[in-house]
Design a protein around this motif. Sequence first.
Motif, PDB file in Angstrom:
ATOM      1  N   LEU A  19       0.794  -0.990  -0.151  1.00 46.93           N
ATOM      2  CA  LEU A  19       0.115   0.219   0.216  1.00 46.93           C
ATOM      3  C   LEU A  19       0.837   1.078  -0.279  1.00 46.93           C
ATOM      4  O   LEU A  19       0.370   2.078  -0.007  1.00 46.93           O
ATOM      5  N   GLY A  20       1.792   1.006  -0.215  1.00 50.91           N
ATOM      6  CA  GLY A  20       2.973   2.230  -0.061  1.00 50.91           C
ATOM      7  C   GLY A  20       3.492   3.605  -1.302  1.00 50.91           C
ATOM      8  O   GLY A  20       2.697   3.427  -2.248  1.00 50.91           O
ATOM      9  N   MET A  21       4.971   3.284  -1.713  1.00 49.53           N
ATOM     10  CA  MET A  21       5.324   3.629  -2.438  1.00 49.53           C
ATOM     11  C   MET A  21       5.415   2.708  -3.921  1.00 49.53           C
ATOM     12  O   MET A  21       6.972   2.301  -4.037  1.00 49.53           O
ATOM     13  N   ARG A  22       4.719   2.827  -4.325  1.00 46.13           N
ATOM     14  CA  ARG A  22       4.549   1.764  -5.634  1.00 46.13           C
ATOM     15  C   ARG A  22       3.659   2.337  -6.864  1.00 46.13           C
ATOM     16  O   ARG A  22       2.703   3.266  -6.846  1.00 46.13           O
ATOM     17  N   GLY A  23       3.959   1.439  -7.910  1.00 44.73           N
ATOM     18  CA  GLY A  23       2.983   1.685  -8.836  1.00 44.73           C
ATOM     19  C   GLY A  23       2.616   2.783  -9.468  1.00 44.73           C
ATOM     20  O   GLY A  23       3.591   3.711  -9.238  1.00 44.73           O
ATOM     21  N   VAL A  24       1.633   4.019  -9.509  1.00 51.35           N
ATOM     22  CA  VAL A  24       1.399   4.757  -9.942  1.00 51.35           C
ATOM     23  C   VAL A  24       2.530   6.196  -9.081  1.00 51.35           C
ATOM     24  O   VAL A  24       2.555   6.667  -9.691  1.00 51.35           O
ATOM     25  N   ARG A  25       2.197   5.760  -8.429  1.00 51.37           N
ATOM     26  CA  ARG A  25       3.077   6.500  -7.424  1.00 51.37           C
ATOM     27  C   ARG A  25       4.358   6.843  -7.609  1.00 51.37           C
ATOM     28  O   ARG A  25       4.979   7.920  -7.178  1.00 51.37           O
ATOM     29  N   LEU A  26       4.865   5.664  -7.357  1.00 57.70           N
ATOM     30  CA  LEU A  26       6.049   5.697  -8.594  1.00 57.70           C
ATOM     31  C   LEU A  26       6.613   6.785  -9.835  1.00 57.70           C
ATOM     32  O   LEU A  26       7.075   7.853  -9.642  1.00 57.70           O
ATOM     33  N   VAL A  84      -3.506   3.035 -10.095  1.00 57.53           N
ATOM     34  CA  VAL A  84      -4.207   4.315 -10.067  1.00 57.53           C
ATOM     35  C   VAL A  84      -5.701   4.021  -8.576  1.00 57.53           C
ATOM     36  O   VAL A  84      -5.953   3.170  -8.375  1.00 57.53           O
ATOM     37  N   SER A  85      -5.906   5.520  -8.161  1.00 60.04           N
ATOM     38  CA  SER A  85      -6.892   5.332  -7.309  1.00 60.04           C
ATOM     39  C   SER A  85      -7.601   6.668  -7.504  1.00 60.04           C
ATOM     40  O   SER A  85      -8.900   6.488  -7.375  1.00 60.04           O
ATOM     41  N   GLU A  93      -6.529  -2.177  -9.744  1.00 57.88           N
ATOM     42  CA  GLU A  93      -6.499  -2.731  -8.545  1.00 57.88           C
ATOM     43  C   GLU A  93      -6.904  -2.222  -7.438  1.00 57.88           C
ATOM     44  O   GLU A  93      -6.960  -2.994  -6.303  1.00 57.88           O
ATOM     45  N   THR A  94      -7.957  -0.646  -7.401  1.00 57.81           N
ATOM     46  CA  THR A  94      -8.315   0.091  -6.031  1.00 57.81           C
ATOM     47  C   THR A  94      -9.584  -0.105  -6.442  1.00 57.81           C
ATOM     48  O   THR A  94     -10.071   0.423  -6.783  1.00 57.81           O
ATOM     49  N   PRO A  95     -10.242  -0.234  -5.637  1.00 57.82           N
ATOM     50  CA  PRO A  95     -11.930  -0.550  -5.055  1.00 57.82           C
ATOM     51  C   PRO A  95     -12.722   1.260  -5.760  1.00 57.82           C
ATOM     52  O   PRO A  95     -12.908   1.505  -6.440  1.00 57.82           O
ATOM     53  N   ARG A  96     -11.247   2.236  -5.568  1.00 57.83           N
ATOM     54  CA  ARG A  96     -11.812   3.462  -5.456  1.00 57.83           C
ATOM     55  C   ARG A  96     -11.713   3.530  -6.781  1.00 57.83           C
ATOM     56  O   ARG A  96     -12.229   4.758  -7.352  1.00 57.83           O
ATOM     57  N   ALA A  97     -10.841   2.810  -7.851  1.00 57.82           N
ATOM     58  CA  ALA A  97     -10.959   2.757  -8.898  1.00 57.82           C
ATOM     59  C   ALA A  97     -11.573   2.594  -9.738  1.00 57.82           C
ATOM     60  O   ALA A  97     -12.307   2.546 -10.700  1.00 57.82           O
ATOM     61  N   ALA A  98     -11.755   1.543  -9.251  1.00 59.44           N
ATOM     62  CA  ALA A  98     -12.862   0.432  -9.497  1.00 59.44           C
ATOM     63  C   ALA A  98     -14.911   1.882  -9.712  1.00 59.44           C
ATOM     64  O   ALA A  98     -15.465   2.112 -10.978  1.00 59.44           O
ATOM     65  N   LEU A  99     -14.799   2.630  -8.570  1.00 52.23           N
ATOM     66  CA  LEU A  99     -15.898   3.221  -8.645  1.00 52.23           C
ATOM     67  C   LEU A  99     -16.167   4.743  -9.187  1.00 52.23           C
ATOM     68  O   LEU A  99     -17.431   5.132  -8.879  1.00 52.23           O
ATOM     69  N   ARG A 100     -14.651   4.812  -9.123  1.00 56.31           N
ATOM     70  CA  ARG A 100     -14.743   6.616 -10.296  1.00 56.31           C
ATOM     71  C   ARG A 100     -14.090   6.003 -11.316  1.00 56.31           C
ATOM     72  O   ARG A 100     -13.665   6.677 -12.537  1.00 56.31           O
ATOM     73  N   ALA A 101     -14.058   4.577 -12.487  1.00 64.81           N
ATOM     74  CA  ALA A 101     -14.069   5.004 -13.393  1.00 64.81           C
ATOM     75  C   ALA A 101     -14.550   5.066 -14.322  1.00 64.81           C
ATOM     76  O   ALA A 101     -14.055   5.399 -15.710  1.00 64.81           O
TER      77      ALA A 101
END
Length: 497
Positions: free
Chosen positions: A280-287, A325-326, A362-370
Amino acid sequence: EPRGRRDRFARGIAASPGAAVGRIVFSSQAAQASAARGEPCILVRRETSPEDIRGMNCAAGVLTERGGVTSHAAVIARGLGLPCVVGASEIRLDARERRLVAPDGRVFREGDLITVDGTAGEALAGEAAMLAPALDSCFRKLLSWADEMRDIGVRANADTPADALVARQFEAQGIGLCRTEHMFFTDDRLVVMREMIFADSATDRAAALARLLPMQRADFVQLFEIMQGHPVCIRLLDPPLHEFLPHSREGLLELAEALDRPLSEVTRRVEAMAEFNPMLGMRGVRLGVAIPEIYDMQAQAIFEATLEVAGRGDPVVPEIMIPLVSARREVELVKTRIDAVAAAVHTKYGREFAYRLGVMVETPRAALRAGEIAQHAAFLSFGTNDLTQMTYGLSRDDAGRFMNTYVQSGVFPEDPFHILDVDGVGELLLIGAERGRATRPDLVVSICGEHGGDPESIEFCRRAGFDYVSCSPYRVPLARLAAAHLAIRSREQPNAS
């Protein structure tokens, strides 16, 4: 051989099918040494990490004390086609003494011969009798009939040219997930990657990335050539950077020598990069947002490889996928830089090319804000491994410790990492697909988690109108056949759809 003698000493989770015989090794270094001698080995670990990928590449099979069906060992083993048993929690490992103790008290030491049955989820003492798979003309004919009937696409998750070759052998319709981080774990690249991580300035970081650029470009050229015009979806770097660093004293010492830095400094910086919740940290799009030069380099490598292969006559339209993404703004920031890189490559070479940018949900928020996210994405691909983990609040790597109890007690009907949870996670998929397509009717929707190879999960995706599923290369034949069964059943029983 089902009629052969089986001397089982451990039982775990069947993580990757097939069987293999080899001598026990307890480290990646020992696995590499065994492969150099031409001796098959079984890599036995408490759990694997990205550092173990080189050892897994050299092993005939894998056995771990911890983990579940979507743990690191399981996912990598399926991608490599390695028989794998994870979560054998009743064994006790003593890495220092190089031995494992079975539940019945038997002691196995490094060099002892064992068999891993990844289909049954068992480890057997000694060498079990084997049967070779028959990938003959009858096998291929059956799957060709399946392709005539199925009505959902099947791609493969392939991270390297070797994976892509297997995907083509099993006639996948492209690559649905290329995890680029696995390209950096060979010795020559890992050193440069670590130099980039330890760079003291943006200039030093750029110099290291410039050395990684031709390596990445060569990988993508090979992938595009192997896939021969079939789509290739490339996920930008996802894991936290500390996964590329060693954690043992021996590894830290080697790193200090390679970087010509004091051991104390290297140790301090490695410890400073550790995270309490790395998933849940410094990974993915956050990088990509915090250190945008990394994604710039990868995008440049993709575009230059696209031009190189297209120049030989093979049309290539790469798909670039942003992980974890979130929020819409994350996509906007990364898209702006990738578009700028594309413009720079176009100016440099004076040639046109096309590409498609998408998001890994991959995050619930991304699904909700698709709906918002789809404004900037040509496709959404649901990463159901992490989405399941975040929806349930379960660890992919640790849930195996109690999952059997939960299933037997009726808490869960099945392991949600093995068969898609259609009630909870499935509802997020439906919401994401519906809201994304409301914004963008031509939006391509798929899943690229390991559920893509499970027949029940494929049925859900097919009914939901997804365009394709993507799974490990060795699961592609099963997915093709399952999709055909589902299509036939729906025609015979219209209400089944």
